[in-house]
Design a protein around this motif. Structure first.
Motif, PDB file in Angstrom:
ATOM      1  N   HIS A 168       0.833  -1.207   0.000  1.00 44.87           N
ATOM      2  CA  HIS A 168       0.000   0.000   0.000  1.00 44.87           C
ATOM      3  C   HIS A 168       0.869   1.259   0.000  1.00 44.87           C
ATOM      4  O   HIS A 168       0.577   2.227  -0.706  1.00 44.87           O
ATOM      5  N   ASP A 169       1.939   1.242   0.770  1.00 49.59           N
ATOM      6  CA  ASP A 169       2.828   2.403   0.828  1.00 49.59           C
ATOM      7  C   ASP A 169       3.530   2.624  -0.519  1.00 49.59           C
ATOM      8  O   ASP A 169       3.730   3.765  -0.940  1.00 49.59           O
ATOM      9  N   SER A 215       1.143   4.559  -2.641  1.00 53.65           N
ATOM     10  CA  SER A 215       0.997   5.970  -2.254  1.00 53.65           C
ATOM     11  C   SER A 215       2.204   6.802  -2.668  1.00 53.65           C
ATOM     12  O   SER A 215       2.091   8.015  -2.816  1.00 53.65           O
ATOM     13  N   HIS A 216       3.341   6.149  -2.887  1.00 54.01           N
ATOM     14  CA  HIS A 216       4.546   6.852  -3.338  1.00 54.01           C
ATOM     15  C   HIS A 216       4.917   6.500  -4.778  1.00 54.01           C
ATOM     16  O   HIS A 216       6.015   6.826  -5.235  1.00 54.01           O
ATOM     17  N   THR A 217       4.020   5.828  -5.480  1.00 58.53           N
ATOM     18  CA  THR A 217       4.207   5.388  -6.871  1.00 58.53           C
ATOM     19  C   THR A 217       5.590   4.760  -7.112  1.00 58.53           C
ATOM     20  O   THR A 217       6.253   5.052  -8.104  1.00 58.53           O
ATOM     21  N   LYS A 238       1.503  10.350  -8.566  1.00 57.33           N
ATOM     22  CA  LYS A 238       0.477  10.476  -7.529  1.00 57.33           C
ATOM     23  C   LYS A 238      -0.589   9.422  -7.777  1.00 57.33           C
ATOM     24  O   LYS A 238      -1.348   9.508  -8.730  1.00 57.33           O
ATOM     25  N   TRP A 252      -2.996   6.291  -5.355  1.00 56.31           N
ATOM     26  CA  TRP A 252      -3.926   6.189  -4.235  1.00 56.31           C
ATOM     27  C   TRP A 252      -3.160   5.938  -2.939  1.00 56.31           C
ATOM     28  O   TRP A 252      -2.038   5.458  -2.937  1.00 56.31           O
ATOM     29  N   SER A 253      -3.826   6.264  -1.847  1.00 54.54           N
ATOM     30  CA  SER A 253      -3.210   6.095  -0.534  1.00 54.54           C
ATOM     31  C   SER A 253      -4.157   5.311   0.365  1.00 54.54           C
ATOM     32  O   SER A 253      -5.203   5.821   0.760  1.00 54.54           O
ATOM     33  N   THR A 277      -4.428   2.996   3.897  1.00 53.95           N
ATOM     34  CA  THR A 277      -3.804   2.622   5.167  1.00 53.95           C
ATOM     35  C   THR A 277      -4.768   1.716   5.914  1.00 53.95           C
ATOM     36  O   THR A 277      -5.941   2.066   6.082  1.00 53.95           O
ATOM     37  N   THR A 301      -9.007   5.517   3.037  1.00 53.29           N
ATOM     38  CA  THR A 301      -8.653   5.880   1.663  1.00 53.29           C
ATOM     39  C   THR A 301      -9.187   7.267   1.347  1.00 53.29           C
ATOM     40  O   THR A 301      -9.966   7.830   2.115  1.00 53.29           O
ATOM     41  N   GLN A 302      -8.834   7.783   0.196  1.00 49.75           N
ATOM     42  CA  GLN A 302      -9.368   9.063  -0.267  1.00 49.75           C
ATOM     43  C   GLN A 302     -10.858   8.956  -0.582  1.00 49.75           C
ATOM     44  O   GLN A 302     -11.540   9.961  -0.717  1.00 49.75           O
TER      45      GLN A 302
END
Length: 161
Positions: free
Chosen positions: A38-39, A42-44, A84, A86-87, A89, A112-113
């Protein structure tokens, strides 16, 4: 002295609890792998893609989003190009696995967003590490909103015909 005895007893109980579950370390490994995946998104980071098997399936929130690894990577390229994505957690995650630890499946609730989402996944333990074989993401729609949500979906789908 009383505090020292309490601290020692607490430490002993914690050690006993970990020793009582021989799978604790493996569960921690699985959680670390999924959290890192997942991380990476979020940092592509390109490492995100290395965590899939070549035959992986990713199912997104839209009914049209049932992708092979190759299709999903092509769809997501625009996010990696602009650096950019998705993020996600994890709020909580349940991890299960076969007795030989070759197959792992999990479910998770995510921040999430899009708000809280739920997901499930299947991992394969290759002997050289874990790989994602299947992942499905879904919106977590609160029950009190379900009637209006399903009505909106029906109306949207009727316009598509």
């Amino acid at each position: 002295m009383k505090h020292l005895l309490i601290a020692a007893a607490t430490a002993l109980m914690m050690h006993s609890a970990l020793a009582a579950d021989p799978d604790t370390e493996f569960r921690q490994q699985v959680n670390a792998f999924v959290d890192q995946w997942h991380d990476d998104a979020s940092h592509t980071r390109p490492d995100y893609w290395d965590k899939f098997t070549p035959t992986a399936v990713f199912i997104g929130t839209d009914k049209s989003e049932v992708w092979s690894y190759t299709e999903f990577k092509a769809w997501a390229k625009r996010f990696w190009d602009r650096k950019k994505a998705w993020s996600f957690t994890a709020q909580k995650r349940n991890v299960y696995f076969s007795p030989d630890k070759k197959y792992v499946w999990f479910d998770e609730q995510l921040n999430t967003q899009m708000g809280t989402c739920q997901a499930s996944g299947v991992l394969v333990n290759t002997g050289k590490g874990l790989k994602i074989e299947h992942y499905q993401l879904s919106l977590a729609v609160p029950n009190p909103l379900m009637d209006s949500f399903t009505k909106a979906i029906r109306e949207h789908e009727a316009k598509q015909k």
